[in-house]
Design a protein around this motif. Structure first.
Motif, mmCIF file in Angstrom:
data_model
loop_
_atom_site.group_PDB
_atom_site.id
_atom_site.type_symbol
_atom_site.label_atom_id
_atom_site.label_comp_id
_atom_site.label_asym_id
_atom_site.label_seq_id
_atom_site.Cartn_x
_atom_site.Cartn_y
_atom_site.Cartn_z
ATOM 1 N N VAL A 199 0.831 -1.204 0.000
ATOM 2 C CA VAL A 199 0.000 0.000 0.000
ATOM 3 C C VAL A 199 0.866 1.255 0.000
ATOM 4 C CG1 VAL A 199 -1.627 1.356 1.382
ATOM 5 C CG2 VAL A 199 -2.020 -1.087 1.022
ATOM 6 N N ALA A 200 1.916 1.277 0.814
ATOM 7 C CA ALA A 200 2.790 2.455 0.873
ATOM 8 C C ALA A 200 3.453 2.710 -0.472
ATOM 9 C CB ALA A 200 3.847 2.274 1.960
ATOM 10 N N SER A 201 3.938 1.639 -1.112
ATOM 11 C CA SER A 201 4.603 1.782 -2.404
ATOM 12 C C SER A 201 3.641 2.253 -3.486
ATOM 13 C CB SER A 201 5.238 0.443 -2.805
ATOM 14 O OG SER A 201 5.771 0.496 -4.098
ATOM 15 N N GLU A 202 2.485 1.601 -3.561
ATOM 16 C CA GLU A 202 1.508 1.946 -4.586
ATOM 17 C C GLU A 202 0.896 3.323 -4.349
ATOM 18 O OE1 GLU A 202 0.181 0.257 -7.600
ATOM 19 O OE2 GLU A 202 2.291 -0.162 -7.256
ATOM 20 N N ARG A 203 0.707 3.678 -3.088
ATOM 21 C CA ARG A 203 0.126 4.989 -2.773
ATOM 22 C C ARG A 203 1.014 6.118 -3.305
ATOM 23 N NH1 ARG A 203 -0.498 4.686 2.822
ATOM 24 N NH2 ARG A 203 1.642 5.429 3.038
ATOM 25 N N GLU A 204 2.314 5.992 -3.118
ATOM 26 C CA GLU A 204 3.221 7.037 -3.603
ATOM 27 C C GLU A 204 3.290 7.054 -5.119
ATOM 28 O OE1 GLU A 204 4.300 9.427 -1.613
ATOM 29 O OE2 GLU A 204 3.002 8.294 -0.252
ATOM 30 N N ARG A 205 3.240 5.886 -5.728
ATOM 31 C CA ARG A 205 3.240 5.821 -7.193
ATOM 32 C C ARG A 205 1.975 6.472 -7.749
ATOM 33 N NH1 ARG A 205 1.963 2.322 -11.609
ATOM 34 N NH2 ARG A 205 0.539 1.119 -10.302
ATOM 35 N N MET A 206 0.842 6.174 -7.129
ATOM 36 C CA MET A 206 -0.419 6.760 -7.567
ATOM 37 C C MET A 206 -0.435 8.269 -7.346
ATOM 38 S SD MET A 206 -3.090 3.905 -6.118
ATOM 39 C CE MET A 206 -4.556 4.832 -6.600
ATOM 40 N N ARG A 207 0.101 8.701 -6.205
ATOM 41 C CA ARG A 207 0.115 10.133 -5.924
ATOM 42 C C ARG A 207 0.874 10.893 -7.012
ATOM 43 N NH1 ARG A 207 0.009 12.921 -1.254
ATOM 44 N NH2 ARG A 207 0.505 11.098 0.019
ATOM 45 N N ALA A 208 2.025 10.357 -7.403
ATOM 46 C CA ALA A 208 2.834 11.022 -8.417
ATOM 47 C C ALA A 208 2.055 11.185 -9.714
ATOM 48 C CB ALA A 208 4.117 10.233 -8.660
ATOM 49 N N ALA A 209 1.267 10.165 -10.074
ATOM 50 C CA ALA A 209 0.483 10.252 -11.300
ATOM 51 C C ALA A 209 -0.714 11.185 -11.135
ATOM 52 C CB ALA A 209 0.017 8.856 -11.710
ATOM 53 N N LEU A 210 -1.432 11.052 -10.036
ATOM 54 C CA LEU A 210 -2.637 11.852 -9.821
ATOM 55 C C LEU A 210 -2.335 13.338 -9.695
ATOM 56 C CD1 LEU A 210 -4.390 9.463 -7.279
ATOM 57 C CD2 LEU A 210 -5.273 10.064 -9.548
ATOM 58 N N GLU A 211 -1.159 13.667 -9.165
ATOM 59 C CA GLU A 211 -0.814 15.082 -8.993
ATOM 60 C C GLU A 211 -0.576 15.802 -10.316
ATOM 61 O OE1 GLU A 211 2.448 15.013 -6.227
ATOM 62 O OE2 GLU A 211 1.120 15.369 -4.509
ATOM 63 N N SER A 212 -0.488 15.049 -11.406
ATOM 64 C CA SER A 212 -0.376 15.702 -12.708
ATOM 65 C C SER A 212 -1.695 16.355 -13.126
ATOM 66 C CB SER A 212 0.054 14.680 -13.772
ATOM 67 O OG SER A 212 -0.970 13.716 -14.003
ATOM 68 N N ARG A 213 -2.773 15.976 -12.422
ATOM 69 C CA ARG A 213 -4.085 16.531 -12.773
ATOM 70 C C ARG A 213 -4.818 17.126 -11.568
ATOM 71 N NH1 ARG A 213 -9.230 13.210 -15.491
ATOM 72 N NH2 ARG A 213 -10.669 14.997 -15.524
ATOM 73 N N PHE A 214 -4.629 16.535 -10.382
ATOM 74 C CA PHE A 214 -5.381 16.939 -9.201
ATOM 75 C C PHE A 214 -4.454 17.409 -8.084
ATOM 76 C CE2 PHE A 214 -7.820 13.129 -10.885
ATOM 77 C CZ PHE A 214 -8.734 13.886 -11.602
ATOM 78 N N ASP A 215 -5.055 18.057 -7.098
ATOM 79 C CA ASP A 215 -4.359 18.384 -5.854
ATOM 80 C C ASP A 215 -4.627 17.229 -4.893
ATOM 81 O OD1 ASP A 215 -3.090 19.525 -3.729
ATOM 82 O OD2 ASP A 215 -4.608 21.060 -3.344
ATOM 83 N N VAL A 216 -3.596 16.490 -4.499
ATOM 84 C CA VAL A 216 -3.752 15.256 -3.726
ATOM 85 C C VAL A 216 -3.287 15.477 -2.290
ATOM 86 C CG1 VAL A 216 -3.227 12.793 -3.625
ATOM 87 C CG2 VAL A 216 -3.313 13.953 -5.848
ATOM 88 N N ALA A 217 -4.131 15.125 -1.329
ATOM 89 C CA ALA A 217 -3.804 15.306 0.084
ATOM 90 C C ALA A 217 -2.799 14.254 0.542
ATOM 91 C CB ALA A 217 -5.077 15.210 0.930
ATOM 92 N N PRO A 218 -1.898 14.590 1.469
ATOM 93 C CA PRO A 218 -0.988 13.597 2.049
ATOM 94 C C PRO A 218 -1.796 12.495 2.735
ATOM 95 C CG PRO A 218 -0.347 15.826 2.667
ATOM 96 C CD PRO A 218 -1.705 15.937 2.048
#
Length: 365
Positions: free
Chosen positions: A260-279
């Motif tokens: 979960v920790a690994s995938e969460r950071e990978r997803m955050r990096a992608a999602l932040e290209s379009r959205f504002d993502v909360a920690p």
């Protein structure tokens, strides 16, 4: 529960997709379950011809070891929400006030109102800093860690300090740790404070939301009250036995946390290209869609067979969606559906479908 308040109450919306041909990112549950669950459930089903042992010794022992507390302090409940309701039933009276975090789990305010009490809404990250004077006016204060839907976990030292101030003020502190198992943070159950009630859910971490297994932890008079008030046979035999089995799967829990920790950071990096993502410290990410229309974002994802959570149902959120963190293949489908580039490189730990020591559940349709 206050009869008049029940008649005035309403249901609240939740995530969870009933169409099994849709990939569900609206509910924050593990897509995998521990090995051996099916066999334990089958044996338990046969044993269900008799009433369960109302003392639940095996379940209490496993829950105590998992939460780092004496098994006698464990109160078995049919899910984390049942633990929350039980805590409020023994704490609140009509006319009481309760500190309720926002944005956070919508059932808190509903359950407070069902007891005839009034929720006093406080920003979720400000609850642990509530002044002593404000605490004295409240019978109950609630902390959700990690908070749902924002994802941040409360600092354990700050929580311990808050628990001490609640005890001094005569305020019961309810700590909802439904998603704490996805982190390596210690449970508030280890505080052993007289005024603290901890609510835990098994079903999210172990991918079995339909099983309805959880528990509360308390000490002193609070423990006695919870134990007295809980329903007889509060867990069915399958839930108790499968729950005890899951709570002892240390390798599964450890591998789930890493994935979960690994995938969460990978997803955050992608999602932040379009959205504002909360920690987030949790198996989900809260996304502010900005100038995009929330309905359009949800509809576009669903056209690609992916369901995401409309976070506007949480108090104070007007332009947000929430997405769960699943396994790599499912996460890539979500990222592609949201048009943020799902084919990002992931760490080797996330590569293998067998890395969690468990089985995949659900359909990917």
């Amino acid at each position: 529960m206050d009869p008049d308040s029940v008649r005035e109450g309403e249901r609240v919306p939740h995530g969870g997709e009933t169409d099994r041909d849709v990939l569900d990112f609206s509910a924050n549950t593990n897509p995998r379950t521990p090995d051996g669950v099916e066999a334990v459930y089958a044996d338990a089903l046969e044993a269900s011809r008799r009433y369960p042992d109302d003392d639940y010794p095996e379940f209490r022992t496993a829950a105590g070891e998992f939460g780092g507390c004496d098994p006698e302090r464990v109160i078995p409940t049919p899910g984390g929400l049942a633990a929350i309701r039980l805590a409020m039933e023994v704490t609140l009276e009509p006319g009481d006030e309760a500190l309720v975090p926002y944005p956070s789990f919508g059932e808190y305010a509903r359950e407070v109102r069902l007891q005839g009490a009034s929720p006093q809404f406080v920003p979720h990250d400000e609850v642990p800093g509530t002044t002593d004077g404000a605490l004295e006016d409240c019978a109950l204060a609630i902390v959700c860690t990690p908070n749902n839907p924002t994802g941040e976990a409360t600092d354990p030292a700050a929580l311990a300090d808050f628990a001490a101030r609640c005890e001094a003020a005569g305020t019961t502190l309810l700590v909802d740790e439904a998603f704490l198992g996805f982190t390596d943070l210690p449970s508030a159950a280890r505080l052993e404070a007289e005024g603290v009630i901890v609510a835990r859910s098994l079903t999210k971490l172990f991918g079995l939301p339909g099983l309805r297994a959880g528990f509360a932890v308390a000490t002193g008079e609070q423990r006695v009250a919870l134990e007295t008030a809980r329903r007889a046979w509060s867990l069915g035999t399958p839930a108790a036995r499968v729950g005890a089995h899951c709570l002892q799967r240390d390798e599964f829990v450890r591998d789930t946390r890493e994935r979960v920790a690994s995938e969460r950071e990978r997803m955050r990096a992608a999602l932040e290209s379009r959205f504002d993502v909360a920690p987030s410290d949790a198996p989900y990410l809260l996304c502010d869609v900005g100038e995009d229309d929330v309905d359009d974002v949800i509809a576009a994802a669903r056209e690609d067979g992916v369901a995401i959570r409309d976070a506007r149902t949480f108090r104070g959120l007007e332009s947000h969606v929430r997405v769960a963190v699943k396994d790599r293949a499912a996460n890539d489908r979500l990222l592609a559906a949201l048009e943020v580039g799902g084919a990002l490189e992931a760490p080797d730990a996330a590569e293998s479908d067998d890395s969690s020591g468990g089985r995949e559940t659900g359909r990917r349709g």
